[in-house]
Design an enzyme around this catalytic site. Structure first.
Site, PDB file in Angstrom:
ATOM      1  N   SER A 176      73.854   2.141  14.844  1.00 65.26           N
ATOM      2  CA  SER A 176      73.393   2.008  16.229  1.00 65.26           C
ATOM      3  C   SER A 176      72.711   0.675  16.483  1.00 65.26           C
ATOM      4  O   SER A 176      72.101   0.083  15.588  1.00 65.26           O
ATOM      5  CB  SER A 176      72.403   3.140  16.534  1.00 65.26           C
ATOM      6  OG  SER A 176      71.797   2.957  17.796  1.00 65.26           O
ATOM      7  N   ASN A 177      72.785   0.267  17.748  1.00 65.60           N
ATOM      8  CA  ASN A 177      72.006  -0.875  18.216  1.00 65.60           C
ATOM      9  C   ASN A 177      70.501  -0.609  18.130  1.00 65.60           C
ATOM     10  O   ASN A 177      69.701  -1.550  18.116  1.00 65.60           O
ATOM     11  CB  ASN A 177      72.332  -1.148  19.691  1.00 65.60           C
ATOM     12  CG  ASN A 177      73.632  -1.912  19.886  1.00 65.60           C
ATOM     13  OD1 ASN A 177      74.146  -2.547  18.966  1.00 65.60           O
ATOM     14  ND2 ASN A 177      74.164  -1.851  21.098  1.00 65.60           N
ATOM     15  N   ASP A 205      78.044   6.517  16.442  1.00 67.88           N
ATOM     16  CA  ASP A 205      77.158   5.783  17.334  1.00 67.88           C
ATOM     17  C   ASP A 205      76.064   6.771  17.778  1.00 67.88           C
ATOM     18  O   ASP A 205      76.271   7.991  17.759  1.00 67.88           O
ATOM     19  CB  ASP A 205      77.955   5.275  18.527  1.00 67.88           C
ATOM     20  CG  ASP A 205      77.057   4.748  19.629  1.00 67.88           C
ATOM     21  OD1 ASP A 205      76.245   3.859  19.338  1.00 67.88           O
ATOM     22  OD2 ASP A 205      77.165   5.229  20.772  1.00 67.88           O
ATOM     23  N   ARG A 226      71.298   1.476  31.934  1.00 71.62           N
ATOM     24  CA  ARG A 226      72.210   1.521  30.798  1.00 71.62           C
ATOM     25  C   ARG A 226      73.175   0.339  30.801  1.00 71.62           C
ATOM     26  O   ARG A 226      73.399  -0.293  29.767  1.00 71.62           O
ATOM     27  CB  ARG A 226      72.990   2.841  30.821  1.00 71.62           C
ATOM     28  CG  ARG A 226      74.084   2.965  29.776  1.00 71.62           C
ATOM     29  CD  ARG A 226      73.547   2.885  28.360  1.00 71.62           C
ATOM     30  NE  ARG A 226      74.574   3.241  27.378  1.00 71.62           N
ATOM     31  CZ  ARG A 226      74.421   3.104  26.079  1.00 71.62           C
ATOM     32  NH1 ARG A 226      73.297   2.625  25.586  1.00 71.62           N
ATOM     33  NH2 ARG A 226      75.385   3.459  25.261  1.00 71.62           N
TER      34      ARG A 226
HETATM   35  C1  2OP Z   1      74.279   2.371  20.208  1.00 77.01           C
HETATM   36  O1  2OP Z   1      74.538   1.456  19.418  1.00 77.01           O
HETATM   37  C2  2OP Z   1      75.929   1.297  21.756  1.00 77.01           C
HETATM   38  O2  2OP Z   1      73.884   2.116  22.564  1.00 77.01           O
HETATM   39  C3  2OP Z   1      74.857   2.293  21.602  1.00 77.01           C
HETATM   40  O3  2OP Z   1      73.582   3.337  19.880  1.00 77.01           O
END
Ligand code: 2OP
Length: 227
Positions: free
Chosen positions: A121-122, A14, A45
């Site tokens: 990652s998101n 991640d 966050r």
């Molecule tokens: C990401 O996907 C969950 O923010 C985190 O990078």
């Protein structure tokens, strides 16, 4: 087991919160925010993640840059700072996040094993490219996978499938590292060998998916791999 990740064929990280410190987005703005800096950063966050989950459930995807901005607007408004000129500088901070201190050495040790390393990652491809470059981590990864290719956020199974497809490695042969406990459980429930990087020493999450291990930070990862 001394090396619970022995035999994996690739290592997937991640990004935000795991390799990159999201709270470093406030670097240079903390003084102006004063006592609100910590609470704004934490609310930013938590809203960012909440909005990602809610949009996934609602079937109304927007990319992580937009979601991050909307979460910041909420966090600033809740502290009476809605019109602050800091808004754009805080967003720019997201492209200049710092890597956690143990990350460069850990990546160097992993690269010596020859295992492919990847990010899942998101973040949008542009956010990831900017942040990785600023943190000096570009060029270290065989694949940088954004959930934009799936059009839905973690922990939807379609997201973890992206890593399987990009790397050509079965889920059971993928190590997945996240400092977000819910993300580690999402990967474990999908079938990956997931490790929670429990930086905040938080209690165990009560979620599906059995974790392979937990670590306080990423320094212990090479040992888990038997490297
Ligand atoms: C990401 O996907 C969950 O923010 C985190 O990078």
């Amino acid at each position: 087991v001394s090396a619970p990740l022995a035999g994996v064929r690739a290592v997937v990280f991640d990004a935000f919160g795991t390799l990159l410190d999201v709270h470093s987005a406030l670097a240079g703005c903390g003084g102006e925010l004063g006592a609100a800096a910590g609470p704004v950063s934490r609310l930013w966050r938590s809203k960012q993640l909440e909005y990602s989950w809610l949009r996934a459930l609602m079937g109304h995807h927007a990319d992580f840059w937009q979601v991050t901005g909307e979460a910041l607007d909420y966090a600033l408004a809740s502290h009476g700072l809605a019109a602050t000129p800091l808004r754009d500088r805080l967003m720019a901070g997201y492209r200049r996040l710092a890597a956690f201190p143990e990350v460069p050495d850990m990546l160097g040790r992993l690269r010596a094993t020859g295992l492919p390393l990847a990010i899942l990652s998101n973040g949008t491809p542009a956010m990831l490219a900017a942040a990785l470059t600023h943190a000096g981590l570009d060029g270290q990864f065989a694949a940088v996978c954004s959930i934009e290719a799936a059009g839905v956020y973690k922990p939807h199974p379609a997201v973890y499938q992206l890593a399987v497809d990009r790397l050509g490695v079965a889920a059971a042969d993928l190590a997945f590292l996240s400092a977000n406990g819910w993300d580690a459980h999402g990967a474990a429930a999908f079938g990956c060998r997931a490790v929670w990087v429990n930086r905040a020493d938080a209690p165990a999450e009560r979620l599906p998916g059995a974790l392979a291990a937990s670590l306080p930070d990423l320094a212990g990862l090479p040992a888990l791999l038997g490297a």
